[in-house]
Scaffold this motif. Structure first.
Motif, PDB file in Angstrom:
ATOM      1  N   LYS A   1      28.657  42.687  27.841  1.00 48.95           N
ATOM      2  CA  LYS A   1      29.845  43.222  27.789  1.00 48.95           C
ATOM      3  C   LYS A   1      30.622  43.915  26.722  1.00 48.95           C
ATOM      4  O   LYS A   1      32.178  44.201  26.372  1.00 48.95           O
TER       5      LYS A   1
ATOM      6  N   TRP B   1      35.577  46.254  29.396  1.00 49.99           N
ATOM      7  CA  TRP B   1      35.344  45.267  30.515  1.00 49.99           C
ATOM      8  C   TRP B   1      36.259  44.571  30.758  1.00 49.99           C
ATOM      9  O   TRP B   1      37.211  43.853  30.428  1.00 49.99           O
TER      10      TRP B   1
ATOM     11  N   TYR C   1      34.785  45.206  36.656  1.00 47.36           N
ATOM     12  CA  TYR C   1      33.667  43.773  37.455  1.00 47.36           C
ATOM     13  C   TYR C   1      34.238  43.482  38.774  1.00 47.36           C
ATOM     14  O   TYR C   1      35.542  42.848  38.470  1.00 47.36           O
TER      15      TYR C   1
ATOM     16  N   VAL D   1      34.863  49.449  32.290  1.00 48.52           N
ATOM     17  CA  VAL D   1      33.748  49.274  33.466  1.00 48.52           C
ATOM     18  C   VAL D   1      34.909  48.263  34.729  1.00 48.52           C
ATOM     19  O   VAL D   1      35.456  47.391  33.579  1.00 48.52           O
TER      20      VAL D   1
END
Ligand code: T5A
Ligand code: NA
Length: 212
Positions: free
Chosen positions: A172, A177, A134, A132
């Motif tokens: 997370k 993450w 961010y 992921v």
């Protein structure tokens, strides 16, 4: 749905962040990069084209009102509509790149005051991303980008609360993450993400998993 057991499944990357943080820009650039190594499917949530997506679109454009709990469940249902397809694409060896996912679902609804664990429950069981990204954008950098539109969450008070929700460690845990400074130039951000993704791909290949 369970993961395919084949050793050659594709990789699943998700982009998250506040409104205007550059998710669409960066997710499309990563998809283009991955196309040089194999088939890629780009997708976004909400997908406003499906049955649930049409209601979500009306809600975001303030044409209809819904209780916070009801719209939360619709956002989750919108992901479940696509879950089988995501698993099938990955199983065929296609990489999947996604603009927003369940992390937005939890952060935006919790920012409205709904219970965090309650928000998380309906998404349990969806395919887990391999990574992921961010995209962080400072409030001042965000303000420099195109002005907020008329959609439901496009205001400073809501974005400030969502920013805090995205900081929650529980959001997370159990996922790879990565915080990315999204205030830099488009190409600089893309180069960093590309390098990370290529490192993950090579590590997977060396470990004998998911050869691409
Ligand atoms: N939502 C969503 C929920 O509440 N629950 C859920 O479960 C889900 C999935 C709609 C709303 O729904 C909420 C969250 C949202 O409020 P959306 O349709 O994805 O979600 O809408 P936005 O995220 O608001 O989409 P945006 O297009 O505004 O944001 P992006 O994709 O983050 O940004 P992008 O790439 O389009 O860029 C925005 C602008 O900035 C420029 C671009 O050219 C563009 O003009 N830009 C940059 N400028 C300078 N430097 C950079 N590095 C730049 N990168 C991009
Ligand atoms: Na977008």
């Amino acid at each position: 749905p369970s993961w395919p057991t084949t050793a050659s499944r594709g990789m699943f990357f998700v982009f998250e962040g506040l409104d205007r943080s550059g998710k669409s820009t960066q997710s499309k650039l990563l998809a283009k990069h991955l196309e040089t190594v194999g088939p890629v499917k780009w997708m976004c949530f909400p997908n406003r084209e499906t049955a649930t997506g049409m209601l979500i679109d009306l809600y975001l454009r303030k044409k209809i009102d819904l209780p916070d709990e009801a719209i939360h469940l619709l956002f989750s249902a919108n992901r479940w509509e696509a879950s089988r397809m995501i698993v099938d694409e990955l199983g065929r060896g296609t990489h999947v790149v996604c603009d927003r996912y369940a992390f937005s679902g939890v952060a935006y609804s919790a920012a409205k005051g709904l219970d965090f664990e309650w928000c998380r429950a309906p998404d349990v069981g969806l395919p887990t991303p391999d990574g992921v990204f961010y995209l962080h954008v400072t409030p001042s950098e965000g303000a420099k980008r195109s002005a907020f539109g008329d959609e439901r969450y496009e205001n400073t008070a809501m974005q400030t609360r969502v920013r805090e929700e995205f900081k929650r460690p529980a959001l997370k845990e159990r996922v790879a993450w990565r915080d990315v400074d999204g205030s830099r130039e488009v190409g600089v951000i893309h180069d960093e993400i590309k390098a990370t993704v290529d490192a993950i791909r090579l590590a997977e290949q060396e470990n004998g998993h998911r050869p691409i």
